[in-house]
Design a protein around this motif. Sequence first.
Motif, PDB file in Angstrom:
ATOM      1  N   TYR A  87      50.636 -17.591 -16.625  1.00 16.81           N
ATOM      2  CA  TYR A  87      49.921 -18.216 -17.305  1.00 16.81           C
ATOM      3  C   TYR A  87      48.518 -18.813 -16.351  1.00 16.81           C
ATOM      4  O   TYR A  87      48.602 -18.685 -15.102  1.00 16.81           O
ATOM      5  CB  TYR A  87      50.384 -19.547 -17.831  1.00 16.81           C
ATOM      6  CG  TYR A  87      51.653 -20.098 -17.538  1.00 16.81           C
ATOM      7  CD1 TYR A  87      52.630 -19.422 -17.916  1.00 16.81           C
ATOM      8  CD2 TYR A  87      51.542 -20.708 -16.533  1.00 16.81           C
ATOM      9  CE1 TYR A  87      53.437 -19.593 -17.974  1.00 16.81           C
ATOM     10  CE2 TYR A  87      53.027 -21.579 -16.619  1.00 16.81           C
ATOM     11  CZ  TYR A  87      54.231 -20.678 -16.927  1.00 16.81           C
ATOM     12  OH  TYR A  87      55.277 -21.512 -17.152  1.00 16.81           O
ATOM     13  N   GLY A  99      51.792 -25.849 -14.652  1.00 15.75           N
ATOM     14  CA  GLY A  99      51.285 -26.545 -15.685  1.00 15.75           C
ATOM     15  C   GLY A  99      50.868 -27.923 -16.882  1.00 15.75           C
ATOM     16  O   GLY A  99      49.829 -27.052 -16.090  1.00 15.75           O
ATOM     17  N   ILE A 100      51.311 -27.850 -17.618  1.00 19.45           N
ATOM     18  CA  ILE A 100      50.001 -28.858 -18.350  1.00 19.45           C
ATOM     19  C   ILE A 100      50.685 -30.029 -18.701  1.00 19.45           C
ATOM     20  O   ILE A 100      51.920 -30.141 -18.843  1.00 19.45           O
ATOM     21  CB  ILE A 100      49.855 -28.519 -19.588  1.00 19.45           C
ATOM     22  CG1 ILE A 100      50.594 -28.147 -20.136  1.00 19.45           C
ATOM     23  CG2 ILE A 100      48.870 -27.139 -19.451  1.00 19.45           C
ATOM     24  CD1 ILE A 100      50.452 -28.397 -21.906  1.00 19.45           C
ATOM     25  N   GLY A 146      47.709 -31.299 -27.117  1.00 23.70           N
ATOM     26  CA  GLY A 146      48.182 -29.670 -27.216  1.00 23.70           C
ATOM     27  C   GLY A 146      49.520 -30.069 -27.839  1.00 23.70           C
ATOM     28  O   GLY A 146      50.485 -29.874 -28.522  1.00 23.70           O
ATOM     29  N   GLY A 168      45.792 -28.874 -31.600  1.00 25.91           N
ATOM     30  CA  GLY A 168      44.633 -27.394 -30.138  1.00 25.91           C
ATOM     31  C   GLY A 168      44.613 -26.555 -31.445  1.00 25.91           C
ATOM     32  O   GLY A 168      45.291 -26.615 -32.422  1.00 25.91           O
ATOM     33  N   PHE A 188      45.424 -21.613 -31.216  1.00 26.36           N
ATOM     34  CA  PHE A 188      45.194 -20.278 -30.477  1.00 26.36           C
ATOM     35  C   PHE A 188      44.705 -19.100 -31.506  1.00 26.36           C
ATOM     36  O   PHE A 188      45.369 -19.285 -32.893  1.00 26.36           O
ATOM     37  CB  PHE A 188      46.568 -20.508 -30.355  1.00 26.36           C
ATOM     38  CG  PHE A 188      47.795 -20.006 -30.906  1.00 26.36           C
ATOM     39  CD1 PHE A 188      48.298 -21.701 -31.670  1.00 26.36           C
ATOM     40  CD2 PHE A 188      48.498 -18.760 -31.277  1.00 26.36           C
ATOM     41  CE1 PHE A 188      48.882 -20.824 -32.565  1.00 26.36           C
ATOM     42  CE2 PHE A 188      49.568 -18.903 -31.801  1.00 26.36           C
ATOM     43  CZ  PHE A 188      49.840 -19.686 -32.611  1.00 26.36           C
ATOM     44  N   LYS A 212      46.629 -14.758 -25.192  1.00 25.30           N
ATOM     45  CA  LYS A 212      47.413 -15.821 -26.333  1.00 25.30           C
ATOM     46  C   LYS A 212      46.326 -16.620 -25.821  1.00 25.30           C
ATOM     47  O   LYS A 212      46.293 -17.148 -24.361  1.00 25.30           O
ATOM     48  CB  LYS A 212      49.010 -16.020 -26.241  1.00 25.30           C
ATOM     49  CG  LYS A 212      49.044 -17.818 -27.129  1.00 25.30           C
ATOM     50  CD  LYS A 212      50.158 -17.675 -27.229  1.00 25.30           C
ATOM     51  CE  LYS A 212      50.419 -19.710 -28.368  1.00 25.30           C
ATOM     52  NZ  LYS A 212      51.657 -19.123 -28.495  1.00 25.30           N
ATOM     53  N   ILE A 234      45.122 -20.810 -25.929  1.00 28.61           N
ATOM     54  CA  ILE A 234      44.830 -21.516 -26.859  1.00 28.61           C
ATOM     55  C   ILE A 234      44.406 -23.118 -25.929  1.00 28.61           C
ATOM     56  O   ILE A 234      43.779 -23.308 -24.894  1.00 28.61           O
ATOM     57  CB  ILE A 234      46.774 -22.609 -26.109  1.00 28.61           C
ATOM     58  CG1 ILE A 234      47.517 -21.833 -26.177  1.00 28.61           C
ATOM     59  CG2 ILE A 234      46.220 -23.387 -26.588  1.00 28.61           C
ATOM     60  CD1 ILE A 234      49.177 -22.154 -25.985  1.00 28.61           C
ATOM     61  N   THR A 267      43.408 -26.872 -26.597  1.00 28.51           N
ATOM     62  CA  THR A 267      43.758 -28.119 -26.999  1.00 28.51           C
ATOM     63  C   THR A 267      42.235 -29.240 -27.262  1.00 28.51           C
ATOM     64  O   THR A 267      41.434 -28.635 -26.115  1.00 28.51           O
ATOM     65  CB  THR A 267      44.804 -28.288 -26.661  1.00 28.51           C
ATOM     66  OG1 THR A 267      44.234 -29.683 -24.596  1.00 28.51           O
ATOM     67  CG2 THR A 267      46.039 -27.461 -26.223  1.00 28.51           C
ATOM     68  N   VAL A 309      44.120 -22.362 -21.806  1.00 25.04           N
ATOM     69  CA  VAL A 309      45.336 -22.054 -21.705  1.00 25.04           C
ATOM     70  C   VAL A 309      44.897 -20.210 -21.803  1.00 25.04           C
ATOM     71  O   VAL A 309      45.093 -20.396 -22.922  1.00 25.04           O
ATOM     72  CB  VAL A 309      46.643 -23.031 -22.023  1.00 25.04           C
ATOM     73  CG1 VAL A 309      47.873 -21.826 -21.738  1.00 25.04           C
ATOM     74  CG2 VAL A 309      45.971 -24.448 -21.914  1.00 25.04           C
ATOM     75  N   ILE A 344      47.987 -17.081 -21.832  1.00 25.70           N
ATOM     76  CA  ILE A 344      49.305 -16.475 -21.122  1.00 25.70           C
ATOM     77  C   ILE A 344      49.307 -14.825 -21.432  1.00 25.70           C
ATOM     78  O   ILE A 344      48.617 -14.560 -22.664  1.00 25.70           O
ATOM     79  CB  ILE A 344      50.120 -17.532 -22.229  1.00 25.70           C
ATOM     80  CG1 ILE A 344      49.776 -18.967 -22.048  1.00 25.70           C
ATOM     81  CG2 ILE A 344      51.371 -16.952 -22.153  1.00 25.70           C
ATOM     82  CD1 ILE A 344      50.992 -19.492 -23.126  1.00 25.70           C
ATOM     83  N   ILE A 348      54.803 -29.434 -17.222  1.00 18.30           N
ATOM     84  CA  ILE A 348      55.624 -28.690 -18.049  1.00 18.30           C
ATOM     85  C   ILE A 348      54.903 -27.228 -18.057  1.00 18.30           C
ATOM     86  O   ILE A 348      53.289 -27.102 -18.882  1.00 18.30           O
ATOM     87  CB  ILE A 348      55.313 -29.163 -19.759  1.00 18.30           C
ATOM     88  CG1 ILE A 348      54.093 -29.204 -20.640  1.00 18.30           C
ATOM     89  CG2 ILE A 348      56.880 -30.719 -19.389  1.00 18.30           C
ATOM     90  CD1 ILE A 348      54.173 -29.602 -22.001  1.00 18.30           C
ATOM     91  N   PHE A 399      54.707 -27.479 -26.984  1.00 16.72           N
ATOM     92  CA  PHE A 399      53.161 -27.339 -26.525  1.00 16.72           C
ATOM     93  C   PHE A 399      52.451 -25.559 -27.362  1.00 16.72           C
ATOM     94  O   PHE A 399      51.927 -26.045 -27.817  1.00 16.72           O
ATOM     95  CB  PHE A 399      52.520 -26.553 -25.162  1.00 16.72           C
ATOM     96  CG  PHE A 399      51.199 -26.814 -24.842  1.00 16.72           C
ATOM     97  CD1 PHE A 399      50.459 -27.177 -24.969  1.00 16.72           C
ATOM     98  CD2 PHE A 399      50.976 -25.070 -24.285  1.00 16.72           C
ATOM     99  CE1 PHE A 399      48.976 -27.693 -24.671  1.00 16.72           C
ATOM    100  CE2 PHE A 399      49.588 -25.315 -23.902  1.00 16.72           C
ATOM    101  CZ  PHE A 399      48.963 -26.295 -24.198  1.00 16.72           C
TER     102      PHE A 399
END
Lengths: 279, 279
Positions: free
Chosen positions: A6, A15-16, A22, A28, A30, A89, A91, A93, A112, A114, B16, B23
């Motif tokens: 990602y 990480g987030i 989100g 958010g 996607f 994918k 996303i 947010t 994001v 992925i 995360i 998420f």
Amino acid sequence: MTTVRYCVNGKLVSGIAPTNRGFAYGDGVFRTMRLLNGELQDWPLHYQTLVADCSKIQIVCPSAELLMQEFKYFLASASEEDTQFSIIKIIITRGEGARGYAPPAVSEPTRVLIQSPLPDYPPEMYTHGVALYTCQTRLAHQPLLAGIKHLNRLENVLARAELKDPRFFDGLLRDYDDNVIEAVSGNLFIRKDGMVRTPPLDSCGVAGVMRQKILDWYKTQGQPVVIAPLSMGDLLQADAMIIVNSVYGVLQVSHIDDQPITTNHWAKELRPQLHYVTH
Amino acid sequence: MTTVRYCVNGKLVSGIAPTNRGFAYGDGVFRTMRLLNGELQDWPLHYQTLVADCSKIQIVCPSAELLMQEFKYFLASASEEDTQFSIIKIIITRGEGARGYAPPAVSEPTRVLIQSPLPDYPPEMYTHGVALYTCQTRLAHQPLLAGIKHLNRLENVLARAELKDPRFFDGLLRDYDDNVIEAVSGNLFIRKDGMVRTPPLDSCGVAGVMRQKILDWYKTQGQPVVIAPLSMGDLLQADAMIIVNSVYGVLQVSHIDDQPITTNHWAKELRPQLHYVTH
């Protein structure tokens, strides 16, 4: 491809923040699409739906330029095999936030990306169709969120958890008024007496990009799809039925629970019209 | 306290994974509570609701021992001031997952602890009450998720975004049948002719811990709260009204939109019964 990779806000980080809205509120949207020979399939339509979905929940969607720039950076670190066939994918947010539901006055939306392996679908799925299970989980009527592919997906999670029998590829989702709305992971269409029908998504459900492509294609053919409520009876008496999404494309439905559904060449004929490459 | 701190699965990490189901789908639950002199206020009741909420969406809640162990580790790195007064939010998600709605066969739930400063509430809020705004955003009926404090909170986000006028402390949420359900960030009670009433939460809304404490307290007094639908008319004709949650405690409602509501000492009398320390 064995691992999932990602990219967050244009960086290959791991990480987030847990304070991202989100994560905190599912605040958010996607979209999931196929990556094929380095190109995101149907990207213009996916971007258009991201913009529309963001707007419905008052998020300003990042520009297509920014998303493409980050996507290209992300892709540069992918293997050649993964660049040819995989799933992306995206996303978006509302971004970081303090505690509390109030959307921050100023926030930079989080992007994001992925990348996951393309599922290893058995070829029979494309030739013989798939069986659907009628879920007990029902969809709530919430016109404010209907059609949006937002991150509040607990209904889908609960419905998908009902599928224990490996004979079933996916579940059928109804609302509390017994209308059939969609499959857990895609939209659905039936054909009856030469007419193509699909349920309205103004009270619940997700309006997928593959659904839109099919609506658009039939329109260009001068045979617009009828958008009208469908009952379980309508499905069982259909001449044919398909489920569609941007990952598996178009699949003929062969069974609903234990009831066989007529299968014909509808899905097979439709795939090339949508320029959908199965493998 | 100026910054927000967090702890994920017992480690002071900064993020995360975007593949965490919290998420991806809002597949988890949370509770927010006060940290007062090193103690989580009403922790047994909060833990009990975490377990019950997790169970309703088929997540096995981590043990109280594990959560307490991680909390103590997290607290060890907090300043003395933050240990005395702050807010702790605990999020439990289904954990990591592959792409797709299907819950993983085996998953270790993710535990997130977030420490934030106690909001700087004006003291008049506790003496003169607060004004509520009637939101246009309505709550959908979804009995499968009603009462649960899950991470699918877009309805609350949209409702809270309606509050532009700083006169209003919070919003009033109704369902599509015009029943009043809750405040955006708390539960509500009214008193009429000596009887205390609060709406049922079996179709929508979040059942807060402070609400439970109030239900329990009135029961011990031999005056059980009547749980029955409430209309806007019921609220406007009430002898008194309060909103409650685990952060601000109990607040008297002084206005709904531009209409004044009788204010008396209900909130002031109730606070000590609930052992709620305002500051």
